[in-house]
Design a protein around this motif. Structure first.
Motif, PDB file in Angstrom:
ATOM      1  N   GLU A 172       0.839  -1.202   0.000  1.00 35.75           N
ATOM      2  CA  GLU A 172       0.000   0.000   0.000  1.00 35.75           C
ATOM      3  C   GLU A 172       0.874   1.252   0.000  1.00 35.75           C
ATOM      4  O   GLU A 172       0.634   2.204  -0.759  1.00 35.75           O
ATOM      5  N   TYR A 173       1.913   1.236   0.817  1.00 31.92           N
ATOM      6  CA  TYR A 173       2.834   2.375   0.887  1.00 31.92           C
ATOM      7  C   TYR A 173       3.546   2.572  -0.451  1.00 31.92           C
ATOM      8  O   TYR A 173       3.668   3.704  -0.942  1.00 31.92           O
ATOM      9  N   LEU A 174       4.004   1.483  -1.043  1.00 37.39           N
ATOM     10  CA  LEU A 174       4.644   1.571  -2.354  1.00 37.39           C
ATOM     11  C   LEU A 174       3.698   2.181  -3.389  1.00 37.39           C
ATOM     12  O   LEU A 174       4.107   3.039  -4.183  1.00 37.39           O
ATOM     13  N   ALA A 175       2.454   1.751  -3.396  1.00 35.41           N
ATOM     14  CA  ALA A 175       1.482   2.273  -4.357  1.00 35.41           C
ATOM     15  C   ALA A 175       1.289   3.776  -4.162  1.00 35.41           C
ATOM     16  O   ALA A 175       1.253   4.537  -5.140  1.00 35.41           O
ATOM     17  N   HIS A 176       1.202   4.218  -2.911  1.00 38.31           N
ATOM     18  CA  HIS A 176       1.030   5.652  -2.640  1.00 38.31           C
ATOM     19  C   HIS A 176       2.258   6.456  -3.055  1.00 38.31           C
ATOM     20  O   HIS A 176       2.138   7.651  -3.348  1.00 38.31           O
ATOM     21  N   LYS A 177       3.427   5.791  -3.083  1.00 39.21           N
ATOM     22  CA  LYS A 177       4.660   6.463  -3.498  1.00 39.21           C
ATOM     23  C   LYS A 177       4.876   6.394  -5.015  1.00 39.21           C
ATOM     24  O   LYS A 177       5.886   6.871  -5.511  1.00 39.21           O
ATOM     25  N   GLY A 178       3.948   5.765  -5.741  1.00 33.60           N
ATOM     26  CA  GLY A 178       4.028   5.759  -7.201  1.00 33.60           C
ATOM     27  C   GLY A 178       4.613   4.514  -7.832  1.00 33.60           C
ATOM     28  O   GLY A 178       4.810   4.467  -9.049  1.00 33.60           O
ATOM     29  N   PHE A 179       4.875   3.483  -7.043  1.00 33.92           N
ATOM     30  CA  PHE A 179       5.376   2.226  -7.595  1.00 33.92           C
ATOM     31  C   PHE A 179       4.200   1.432  -8.170  1.00 33.92           C
ATOM     32  O   PHE A 179       3.199   1.228  -7.505  1.00 33.92           O
ATOM     33  N   LYS A 180       4.340   0.997  -9.426  1.00 31.36           N
ATOM     34  CA  LYS A 180       3.217   0.380 -10.141  1.00 31.36           C
ATOM     35  C   LYS A 180       3.358  -1.127 -10.335  1.00 31.36           C
ATOM     36  O   LYS A 180       2.416  -1.782 -10.759  1.00 31.36           O
ATOM     37  N   ASN A 181       4.543  -1.675 -10.058  1.00 30.46           N
ATOM     38  CA  ASN A 181       4.821  -3.079 -10.384  1.00 30.46           C
ATOM     39  C   ASN A 181       5.078  -3.917  -9.140  1.00 30.46           C
ATOM     40  O   ASN A 181       6.044  -4.667  -9.070  1.00 30.46           O
ATOM     41  N   THR A 182       4.206  -3.793  -8.161  1.00 27.62           N
ATOM     42  CA  THR A 182       4.352  -4.539  -6.914  1.00 27.62           C
ATOM     43  C   THR A 182       3.379  -5.708  -6.897  1.00 27.62           C
ATOM     44  O   THR A 182       2.191  -5.529  -7.150  1.00 27.62           O
ATOM     45  N   VAL A 183       3.895  -6.889  -6.592  1.00 25.70           N
ATOM     46  CA  VAL A 183       3.062  -8.081  -6.419  1.00 25.70           C
ATOM     47  C   VAL A 183       3.023  -8.421  -4.935  1.00 25.70           C
ATOM     48  O   VAL A 183       4.060  -8.589  -4.294  1.00 25.70           O
ATOM     49  N   LEU A 184       1.806  -8.484  -4.410  1.00 20.17           N
ATOM     50  CA  LEU A 184       1.572  -8.903  -3.029  1.00 20.17           C
ATOM     51  C   LEU A 184       1.146 -10.364  -3.073  1.00 20.17           C
ATOM     52  O   LEU A 184       0.121 -10.692  -3.662  1.00 20.17           O
ATOM     53  N   LEU A 185       1.961 -11.229  -2.481  1.00 21.00           N
ATOM     54  CA  LEU A 185       1.730 -12.668  -2.551  1.00 21.00           C
ATOM     55  C   LEU A 185       1.473 -13.212  -1.152  1.00 21.00           C
ATOM     56  O   LEU A 185       2.223 -12.914  -0.214  1.00 21.00           O
ATOM     57  N   ASP A 186       0.414 -13.965  -1.017  1.00 22.41           N
ATOM     58  CA  ASP A 186       0.141 -14.665   0.235  1.00 22.41           C
ATOM     59  C   ASP A 186      -0.611 -15.941  -0.113  1.00 22.41           C
ATOM     60  O   ASP A 186      -1.311 -15.981  -1.127  1.00 22.41           O
ATOM     61  N   TRP A 187      -0.483 -16.978   0.688  1.00 16.95           N
ATOM     62  CA  TRP A 187      -1.221 -18.206   0.351  1.00 16.95           C
ATOM     63  C   TRP A 187      -2.507 -18.312   1.154  1.00 16.95           C
ATOM     64  O   TRP A 187      -3.149 -19.345   1.195  1.00 16.95           O
ATOM     65  N   SER A 188      -2.910 -17.192   1.767  1.00 12.02           N
ATOM     66  CA  SER A 188      -4.201 -17.088   2.429  1.00 12.02           C
ATOM     67  C   SER A 188      -4.980 -15.950   1.766  1.00 12.02           C
ATOM     68  O   SER A 188      -4.456 -14.844   1.619  1.00 12.02           O
ATOM     69  N   GLN A 189      -6.221 -16.198   1.394  1.00 13.26           N
ATOM     70  CA  GLN A 189      -6.999 -15.207   0.648  1.00 13.26           C
ATOM     71  C   GLN A 189      -7.523 -14.037   1.493  1.00 13.26           C
ATOM     72  O   GLN A 189      -7.569 -12.906   0.996  1.00 13.26           O
ATOM     73  N   ALA A 219      -7.485  -5.555  -0.997  1.00 13.08           N
ATOM     74  CA  ALA A 219      -8.247  -5.100  -2.164  1.00 13.08           C
ATOM     75  C   ALA A 219      -9.377  -4.160  -1.743  1.00 13.08           C
ATOM     76  O   ALA A 219      -9.656  -3.167  -2.433  1.00 13.08           O
ATOM     77  N   ALA A 220     -10.007  -4.432  -0.608  1.00 11.58           N
ATOM     78  CA  ALA A 220     -11.089  -3.566  -0.127  1.00 11.58           C
ATOM     79  C   ALA A 220     -10.564  -2.185   0.251  1.00 11.58           C
ATOM     80  O   ALA A 220     -11.262  -1.183   0.068  1.00 11.58           O
ATOM     81  N   ARG A 221      -9.343  -2.125   0.771  1.00 11.49           N
ATOM     82  CA  ARG A 221      -8.747  -0.839   1.150  1.00 11.49           C
ATOM     83  C   ARG A 221      -8.157  -0.092  -0.032  1.00 11.49           C
ATOM     84  O   ARG A 221      -7.933   1.110   0.035  1.00 11.49           O
ATOM     85  N   ASN A 222      -7.821  -0.823  -1.100  1.00 10.80           N
ATOM     86  CA  ASN A 222      -7.068  -0.262  -2.224  1.00 10.80           C
ATOM     87  C   ASN A 222      -7.728  -0.642  -3.546  1.00 10.80           C
ATOM     88  O   ASN A 222      -7.197  -1.444  -4.318  1.00 10.80           O
ATOM     89  N   ALA A 223      -8.853  -0.039  -3.817  1.00  6.12           N
ATOM     90  CA  ALA A 223      -9.650  -0.403  -4.994  1.00  6.12           C
ATOM     91  C   ALA A 223      -8.900  -0.177  -6.299  1.00  6.12           C
ATOM     92  O   ALA A 223      -9.160  -0.863  -7.291  1.00  6.12           O
ATOM     93  N   ASP A 224      -7.952   0.754  -6.319  1.00 12.51           N
ATOM     94  CA  ASP A 224      -7.224   1.062  -7.550  1.00 12.51           C
ATOM     95  C   ASP A 224      -6.021   0.140  -7.781  1.00 12.51           C
ATOM     96  O   ASP A 224      -5.398   0.190  -8.841  1.00 12.51           O
ATOM     97  N   PHE A 225      -5.677  -0.671  -6.808  1.00  9.57           N
ATOM     98  CA  PHE A 225      -4.518  -1.561  -6.952  1.00  9.57           C
ATOM     99  C   PHE A 225      -4.889  -2.676  -7.920  1.00  9.57           C
ATOM    100  O   PHE A 225      -5.951  -3.286  -7.791  1.00  9.57           O
ATOM    101  N   PRO A 226      -4.040  -2.973  -8.924  1.00  9.38           N
ATOM    102  CA  PRO A 226      -4.385  -4.013  -9.903  1.00  9.38           C
ATOM    103  C   PRO A 226      -4.598  -5.379  -9.239  1.00  9.38           C
ATOM    104  O   PRO A 226      -3.713  -5.886  -8.561  1.00  9.38           O
ATOM    105  N   HIS A 227      -5.764  -5.943  -9.457  1.00 10.12           N
ATOM    106  CA  HIS A 227      -6.100  -7.214  -8.816  1.00 10.12           C
ATOM    107  C   HIS A 227      -5.216  -8.361  -9.296  1.00 10.12           C
ATOM    108  O   HIS A 227      -5.013  -9.327  -8.569  1.00 10.12           O
TER     109      HIS A 227
END
Length: 194
Positions: free
Chosen positions: A55-72, A79-87
């Protein structure tokens, strides 16, 4: 030791058993992100949970961040907090099966959450996921815990054995800006892919 499965982590998220969750980016990673200039970096945050660093990276203008977790659930919360983040950059998958190439992997509470028998495999997998001269950067516990994990502690000497075959050690030292409850118990690492 409990079975460290995606179901176990999902249960913990669903029941609010998330003592590791700071509710914000960690101080060390925030400070590191603040000095990054290349907004095109391909960044992976494995075991990223609620994704405050993403989230911090996105606010700083980074566009190519992958958030990976094996729990949904944490990915859904992000995603609910960051609607503009690419799903398509929210990935529910096992780190050890992930396939892609990154310039930077940010480590925050994932290494200490996996079974310690997987630590050598973690170092190897991080190396495989990084482009030439890519970096693995973040925080590791530099302490042992009385209770059985997760989290699982360890020492700088132990970690050095795992990472040395794959990385040049640029920084591997006591963390100076940990949150107060973790002060004196964390290592800051900046490792560059060999």
């Amino acid at each position: 030791m409990p079975e460290l499965s995606s179901e176990m982590w999902t249960h913990r998220y669903d029941n609010g058993q998330t003592g590791w969750d700071l509710g914000q980016p960690s101080n060390p990673l925030r400070s590191y992100i603040d000095i990054l200039n290349n907004k095109a970096l391909r960044i992976l945050i494995p075991g990223g949970g609620n994704g405050y660093e993403a989230e911090y990276l996105a606010h700083k203008g980074f566009k190519n961040t992958v958030l990976l977790d094996w729990s949904q659930p944490p990915l859904d919360a992000f995603a609910a907090r960051n609607a503009d983040f690419p799903h398509n950059q929210l990935v529910c998958e096992d780190f050890f099966g992930h396939q892609a190439t990154y310039d930077l992997i940010l480590e925050q509470t994932f290494f200490c959450a996996i079974d310690p028998s997987l630590r050598a495999a973690y170092a190897k997998k991080a190396h495989e996921l990084l482009a030439p001269s890519g970096k693995l950067v973040g925080v590791l516990f530099n302490t042992t815990f009385e209770k059985e994990g997760p989290p699982f502690g360890g020492t700088a000497d132990e970690y050095h054995v795992y990472f040395e075959p794959y990385f040049h050690f640029r920084h591997f030292e006591a963390c100076y800006n940990s949150i107060p409850p973790r002060a004196g118990n964390e290592l800051w690492m900046e490792l560059e892919r060999k």
